[in-house]
Design a protein around this motif. Structure first.
Motif, PDB file in Angstrom:
ATOM      1  N   ARG A 236      -6.754   5.862   0.972  1.00 38.54           N
ATOM      2  CA  ARG A 236      -7.471   6.390  -0.192  1.00 38.54           C
ATOM      3  C   ARG A 236      -8.204   7.701   0.105  1.00 38.54           C
TER       4      ARG A 236
ATOM      5  N   ASN B 297      -7.806  -2.078  -4.143  1.00 34.33           N
ATOM      6  CA  ASN B 297      -8.609  -1.885  -5.354  1.00 34.33           C
ATOM      7  C   ASN B 297      -9.922  -2.659  -5.254  1.00 34.33           C
TER       8      ASN B 297
ATOM      9  N   PHE C 270      -7.754   1.271   4.619  1.00 34.64           N
ATOM     10  CA  PHE C 270      -8.182   1.678   3.280  1.00 34.64           C
ATOM     11  C   PHE C 270      -8.688   3.121   3.297  1.00 34.64           C
ATOM     12  N   TRP C 271      -9.518   3.448   4.286  1.00 33.31           N
ATOM     13  CA  TRP C 271     -10.022   4.826   4.388  1.00 33.31           C
ATOM     14  C   TRP C 271      -8.865   5.819   4.491  1.00 33.31           C
TER      15      TRP C 271
ATOM     16  N   GLU D 130     -12.165  -0.766  -2.936  1.00 30.55           N
ATOM     17  CA  GLU D 130     -12.687   0.413  -3.639  1.00 30.55           C
ATOM     18  C   GLU D 130     -13.886   0.029  -4.500  1.00 30.55           C
ATOM     19  N   GLN D 131     -13.753  -1.122  -5.181  1.00 30.80           N
ATOM     20  CA  GLN D 131     -14.833  -1.615  -6.022  1.00 30.80           C
ATOM     21  C   GLN D 131     -16.099  -1.894  -5.207  1.00 30.80           C
TER      22      GLN D 131
ATOM     23  N   HIS E 189     -16.907  -0.543  -2.256  1.00 30.92           N
ATOM     24  CA  HIS E 189     -17.056   0.433  -1.178  1.00 30.92           C
ATOM     25  C   HIS E 189     -18.516   0.767  -0.883  1.00 30.92           C
TER      26      HIS E 189
ATOM     27  N   TYR F 178     -10.359   8.699   2.430  1.00 28.98           N
ATOM     28  CA  TYR F 178     -11.740   8.718   2.919  1.00 28.98           C
ATOM     29  C   TYR F 178     -11.743   8.942   4.428  1.00 28.98           C
TER      30      TYR F 178
END
Length: 814
Positions: A452, A413, A448-449, A416-417, A419, A454
């Motif tokens: 989530r 999270n 993370f990619w 993401e904030q 990114h 990406y």
């Protein structure tokens, strides 16, 4: 300033163009004027403070609250402080033949009058305006002041309303713009309405249409919904059209120069508007503001302080002499110990935005681009970008220990904030040829990619790093890790041939280095790819090899991965002996490690094992928990196995229309997942389960209804998907509702108490619409939708959106 005639009760200028939007802000100003004697509208340059204040003043003049009138004092043209009192006195018709000092004379003139005095553009003479306001309010008990300024006057009794940019559509998809009511929907946003109306005034042939909608949205978004910028851009439509205008907005400070000739000079171009604000800052505030230009999107106070203070601590050679000479004026630490004070002042001056809900800061894009230009002019660009990169690299590497553990969700999270800033940092490192640092940052981000979704973006970053490595080689130890990350993301994007090349090369490098942990990881990832390609014999061999190597290393994560892959391949081959104990052992390891992502995947696999063995009831809690974990963590890349399990449950129960609707919704959710992950058509659709699902739905409700309910499933929100899952996995619910269930007397159903509009809201929410989408569909405000939902929850006896959606699905109200 407009001269006052004796019979006038107002000197407000007549509007020359329509006033668009701002309904909520206008109502709030009118409320504040009834409660406070000083109301100050603040906001960035060009955001529309003056126009909003004038509209509020017009509304006030129409009522009886100010019997002595509503008066405007325009302060922007003034350059000398002593002229403020003279200007206001002229507006207030204060006697000029008195020997009293001007301020005293003005107070006497206003002391017995009940009027509204608007002071427009106070920022460049802020201290003097604050002194004037405080003095008049103390001496004139019936006086009310309405001020506009880029920062508050900061005196007792002041009510401050920050004027935001006009409302904008969020990121729109091609699907949004293709909908039948797209033009009407876009015109519900004030920024779009303003731009379109002004563009049509400049060029009567202009229309908002399917052909122009995308460019109009892009222009409004990139200009941040700032009215001045939108009006300047609209004037350009006559000469270049919206498509070309949108493509040129990176050069907005040169492009948007066609202001109205009658406007103040600072309002005639976008550059002049921003320079006006910048010129009012102290040198230290200017330094801080321009350094903030390296941030993209929003940013934390810690990031801002680290970047600006570090840049200040290491000045470039070109700046060193100038900084030394001006140190007394600027301060020893222009972005160090005083930084947060500077940041707060920039917020007050409306040059930096602060989100109360998030605790984060951001620059409007127009301000940010201006700061980028100023940073370049000051010779500070490379140093500030370097500090920005180092902060975000350190942030990612500090969080590496959280990956694969109980704190991974919070860490993702956080990423993401941040990114947008990670993207900017990667772009800088690639641009200056720092292969090793770019690789380190990307290696901290690739999981993370993947989680989530990406993956295509991550693949592009990693391929750029690999290309740069050919010229500026990275350390040898990083290369197999880069290749593994490339393989995983290529696999996730459906590029199986490329994934094979990357995985195979990573395995070769780790074998050459004698690194068995790396080998186990590469074997597992290559095996999982083969499983998704349905090359099951090869997947089985790789699963076996991965587990053998993992057992030798004693690495729990590698062992649990090897067990998981071994089991899912065996399930697909229908070799179920020993599969459940194997998965149970894998799940126990993941639970001990606290790896929520792998727990969700393994629970879905275990549910699949039970289903293949005919035990559908034991699969239900596993699927429900798997979905809850995935939605909680946002790891949508792991969703497909859970959806397949849900589809098998729905298929098993689909022997009447309502159950067939659920089955179609699950198919729709699967298709939405495929689109989100860019995988294209899954091989699953041609499997026996896939064919059986389509045939069952067509037999019960027909192809046309199938398409309708698949579309509903495609649009399901997380809450709606959770409600559907709870319905399908509920162990107490009957497999199919009986005719008697569907014909209960109305008085026995809580939903019988719903109004027609409440039923309509519930129906749309159950179809997966957000509050904003429901509001647009019903032509009401999101606040009204919220009120309806609160009433619905009370009448149905539920406490959450997902429970309300589940109720709607259970009672066939969706």
């Amino acid at each position: 300033m407009i001269a006052r005639l004796p019979e006038q009760l107002s000197n407000l200028p007549a509007p020359i163009s329509s006033f668009i939007g701002r309904g909520a802000e206008l109502e709030e100003i009118m409320r504040l004027l009834r409660r406070y004697r000083l109301v100050t509208l603040t906001g960035s340059g060009g955001v529309g403070k003056t126009r909003l204040a004038l509209r509020a003043a017009e509304r006030s003049a129409e009522g009886s609250h100010f019997p002595d009138g509503v008066w405007l004092a325009e302060l922007a043209p003034l350059s000398r402080p002593e002229l403020i009192v003279e200007t206001v006195a002229k507006v207030a018709a204060a006697r000029e033949d008195s020997e009293q000092p001007p301020l005293e004379r003005l107070a006497v003139a206003l002391s017995q009058k009940r009027l509204l005095l608007a002071l427009d553009n106070c920022e460049h003479l802020l201290d003097e305006c604050a002194h004037l306001a405080a003095y008049l309010l103390a001496r004139c008990p019936e006086l009310t002041l309405l001020a506009t300024s880029r920062e508050p006057l900061a005196i007792n009794g002041e009510a401050v309303l920050r004027v935001a940019p006009l409302s904008l559509p969020a990121a729109t998809s091609a699907l949004d713009l293709e909908r039948q009511d797209a033009q009407e929907w876009l015109l519900t946003f004030d920024a779009v309405r303003l731009f379109c109306e002004r563009a049509r005034a400049a060029e009567p042939s202009f229309r908002l249409s399917r052909a122009t909608a995308s460019a109009v949205v892009e222009i409004c978004q990139r200009l941040d919904g700032i009215p001045l910028a939108l009006e300047l851009a609209a004037m350009r439509v006559r000469g270049m059209g919206v498509a070309y205008l949108g493509a040129r907005l990176d050069d907005r400070f040169r492009l948007l120069t066609a202001g109205a000739h009658a406007a103040e000079p600072r309002q005639q171009t976008l550059t002049a508007t921003v320079e006006w604000s910048y010129g009012l800052l102290t040198e230290r505030e200017r330094t801080t503001l321009r350094r903030l230009g390296v941030f993209v999107g929003d940013f934390s106070p810690e990031a801002a302080e680290a970047v600006c203070a570090a840049a200040d601590a290491a000045p470039t050679a070109a700046q060193d002499a100038a900084q030394t000479a001006s140190r007394d004026a600027v301060g020893e630490n222009s972005a160090g110990e005083n930084f947060l004070d500077d940041l707060a002042r920039l917020v007050d001056k409306s040059l930096v935005q602060f989100g109360q809900a998030t605790g984060r800061y951001r620059l409007l894009e127009t301000i940010r681009l201006f700061c980028v230009h100023q940073l370049e002019a000051a010779g500070e660009t490379q140093d500030a970008q370097r500090q920005h990169f180092l902060y975000y690299l350190q942030l990612v590497e500090d969080g590496a220990a959280l990956l694969g553990g109980p704190d991974q969700e919070g860490w993702f999270n956080r990423i993401e904030q941040e990114h947008d800033n990670h993207r900017a940092a990667l772009g800088w490192a690639l641009g200056v040829g720092r292969t090793d640092e770019a690789a380190r940052l990307a290696l901290g981000l690739w999981r993370f990619w993947r989680a989530r979704t990406y993956q295509r973006e991550g693949l592009r970053w990693l391929e750029q790093i690999l290309a740069l490595d050919a010229t500026y080689p990275a350390p040898e130890a990083l290369r197999p890790r880069l290749l593994l990350a490339l393989g995983v993301l290529a696999h996730a994007a459906g590029a199986f041939d490329r994934a094979t090349i990357f995985h195979t090369e990573a395995l070769r490098l780790w074998e050459a280095a004698g690194d068995e942990r790396g080998q186990a990881q590469a074997l597992f990832e290559l095996g999982w790819q083969r499983f998704d390609e349905m090359k099951l014999p090869e997947a089985r061999r790789l699963a076996r090899d991965s587990l053998l190597v993992a057992e030798r290393t004693g690495d729990d994560r590698a062992i649990a991965d090897g067990l998981l892959l071994t089991a899912v391949v065996a399930i697909e081959l229908e070799q179920l002996d020993g599969v459940i104990p194997t998965l149970a052992r894998s799940l126990a390891i993941w639970q001990r490690l606290g790896d929520v992502d792998r727990i969700a995947v393994t629970e879905a696999a275990l549910a699949g094992a039970y289903q293949r063995g005919g035990d559908y009831e034991r699969s239900k809690p596993l699927l429900a928990e798997s979905l809850r974990l995935i939605l909680r963590t946002g790891s949508y890349g792991n969703l497909i196995s859970t959806l397949v399990g849900l589809l098998r449950l729905a298929l098993r129960a689909a022997d009447h229309p309502d159950a067939a609707h659920d089955l179609a919704r699950v198919i729709g959710a699967m298709r939405a997942w495929e689109e989100r992950t860019s995988l294209g058509r899954s091989p699953w659709w041609d499997s026996p389960d896939g064919r059986a699902a389509r045939e069952t739905i067509d037999r019960i409700i027909g192809p046309e209804a199938r398409a309708q309910y698949i579309a509903q499933g495609w649009r399901l929100t997380d809450d709606a998907l959770l409600a559907l899952t709870e319905r399908l996995t509920d162990p107490t619910a009957p497999a199919t509702p009986t005719a008697r269930d569907r014909q209960d007397r109305p008085e026995d159903n809580p939903h019988a108490r719903l109004t027609r509009r409440e039923r309509e809201v519930l129906r749309l929410v159950a179809q997966g619409m957000t509050n904003a989408q429901v509001a647009r569909e019903l032509i009401v405000t999101p606040r009204t939708v919220n009120a309806h939902l609160t009433a619905i929850y009370g009448k149905l006896g539920v406490t959450s959106r997902s429970r309300a959606i589940r109720y709607a699905l259970d009672h066939h109200l969706g």
